[in-house]
Design a protein around this motif. Sequence first.
Motif, PDB file in Angstrom:
ATOM      1  N   ILE A 211       0.976  -1.362   0.001  1.00  0.00           N
ATOM      2  CA  ILE A 211      -0.087  -0.095   0.041  1.00  0.00           C
ATOM      3  C   ILE A 211       0.808   1.210  -0.043  1.00  0.00           C
ATOM      4  O   ILE A 211       0.725   2.226  -0.553  1.00  0.00           O
ATOM      5  N   ARG A 212       1.903   1.266   0.656  1.00  0.00           N
ATOM      6  CA  ARG A 212       2.772   2.279   0.836  1.00  0.00           C
ATOM      7  C   ARG A 212       3.660   2.286  -0.588  1.00  0.00           C
ATOM      8  O   ARG A 212       3.677   3.919  -1.176  1.00  0.00           O
ATOM      9  N   GLN A 213       3.948   1.513  -1.507  1.00  0.00           N
ATOM     10  CA  GLN A 213       4.421   1.785  -2.643  1.00  0.00           C
ATOM     11  C   GLN A 213       3.592   1.977  -3.756  1.00  0.00           C
ATOM     12  O   GLN A 213       3.945   2.682  -4.499  1.00  0.00           O
ATOM     13  N   LYS A 217      -2.059   8.689  -2.609  1.00  0.00           N
ATOM     14  CA  LYS A 217      -1.823   9.339  -1.307  1.00  0.00           C
ATOM     15  C   LYS A 217      -3.388   9.743  -0.606  1.00  0.00           C
ATOM     16  O   LYS A 217      -3.535   9.653   0.700  1.00  0.00           O
ATOM     17  N   GLU A 218      -4.314   9.989  -1.691  1.00  0.00           N
ATOM     18  CA  GLU A 218      -5.637  10.187  -0.846  1.00  0.00           C
ATOM     19  C   GLU A 218      -6.601   9.208  -1.649  1.00  0.00           C
ATOM     20  O   GLU A 218      -7.225   9.704  -2.548  1.00  0.00           O
ATOM     21  N   PHE A 220      -9.386   8.158  -0.765  1.00  0.00           N
ATOM     22  CA  PHE A 220     -10.911   8.481  -0.919  1.00  0.00           C
ATOM     23  C   PHE A 220     -10.972  10.105  -1.709  1.00  0.00           C
ATOM     24  O   PHE A 220     -12.138  10.312  -1.330  1.00  0.00           O
ATOM     25  N   GLY A 221     -10.114  10.465  -2.122  1.00  0.00           N
ATOM     26  CA  GLY A 221     -10.468  11.581  -2.705  1.00  0.00           C
ATOM     27  C   GLY A 221      -9.957  12.709  -1.956  1.00  0.00           C
ATOM     28  O   GLY A 221      -9.314  12.617  -0.541  1.00  0.00           O
ATOM     29  N   ARG A 222      -9.961  14.123  -2.244  1.00  0.00           N
ATOM     30  CA  ARG A 222      -9.706  15.248  -1.500  1.00  0.00           C
ATOM     31  C   ARG A 222     -10.629  15.486  -0.336  1.00  0.00           C
ATOM     32  O   ARG A 222     -11.661  15.280  -0.510  1.00  0.00           O
ATOM     33  N   PRO A 223     -10.056  15.818   0.798  1.00  0.00           N
ATOM     34  CA  PRO A 223     -10.805  16.048   2.029  1.00  0.00           C
ATOM     35  C   PRO A 223     -11.613  17.332   1.581  1.00  0.00           C
ATOM     36  O   PRO A 223     -11.693  17.922   1.084  1.00  0.00           O
ATOM     37  N   VAL A 224     -13.021  17.215   2.120  1.00  0.00           N
ATOM     38  CA  VAL A 224     -13.927  18.087   1.721  1.00  0.00           C
ATOM     39  C   VAL A 224     -13.913  19.313   2.849  1.00  0.00           C
ATOM     40  O   VAL A 224     -13.951  18.930   4.057  1.00  0.00           O
ATOM     41  N   ALA A 225     -13.944  20.483   2.596  1.00  0.00           N
ATOM     42  CA  ALA A 225     -13.773  21.684   3.262  1.00  0.00           C
ATOM     43  C   ALA A 225     -15.001  21.344   4.321  1.00  0.00           C
ATOM     44  O   ALA A 225     -16.207  21.271   3.943  1.00  0.00           O
ATOM     45  N   GLY A 226     -14.687  21.696   5.693  1.00  0.00           N
ATOM     46  CA  GLY A 226     -15.632  21.827   6.720  1.00  0.00           C
ATOM     47  C   GLY A 226     -15.649  20.414   7.437  1.00  0.00           C
ATOM     48  O   GLY A 226     -16.414  20.423   8.309  1.00  0.00           O
TER      49      GLY A 226
END
Length: 227
Positions: A211-213, A217-218, A220-226
């Motif tokens: 998984i590391r290799q 990096k994200e 589940f997609g980019r974090p949602v603001a808030g």
Amino acid sequence: MSQRETIAKLIERSNRLGSDPKNTNYAGGNTSAKGQALDPASGETIELMWVKGSGGDLGTLTEAGLAVLRLDRIRGLKKVYRGVRHEDEMVAALDFCLHGNSGAAPSIDTAMHALVDKAHIDHLHPDSGIAIATSKDGEGLTKKIFGDRVVWVPWRRPGFQLGLDIEKIQTQNPQAIGCILGGHGMTAWGDTSSQTEKHSLEIIKSAERYIRQHGKKEPFGRPVAGF
């Protein structure tokens, strides 16, 4: 090895594995050991299995948290098993396999530990193992990461049939050290307590490295603001 030594090694292994949340979630997973003991009712030597009971936590497990069952009686349940539509019957039948009048209630995973013909078994829910187990291409990833050392088992509700499935997998793959349970977690086995712990950690760390290799990096997609 004496009964006392078998239980002590099982408790020590369970506490080491369960104390690291990367290896399994709190109150998740179960470990077991098989060994011989003297039956006080007959004076005969019998085979017993000590397995973490229902609802216990591996990291803080003590002997009181183990269910103690006669191995011949659990394996004998194959004769009365009526199929996956009757799994609840099998959970109730485990009470008739208990040895003595102390110990914890056996969990739904008990059959998995009893039917696989290995002396020591770990069933865990590690972060890295679940990541593989729940992937859309989990079966292919299992083959890619582990080769033939770890075998994929398609998802099935925990119970007696899952125990039969894993027993078959282990018998057909004598080179394997364990399996990834689709949508669920992992199981490892061995001839000794230390070998089984080593196999569990090999599976967990091999998945972590992959998984590391290769992981995003994200994922589940980019974090949602808030949030």
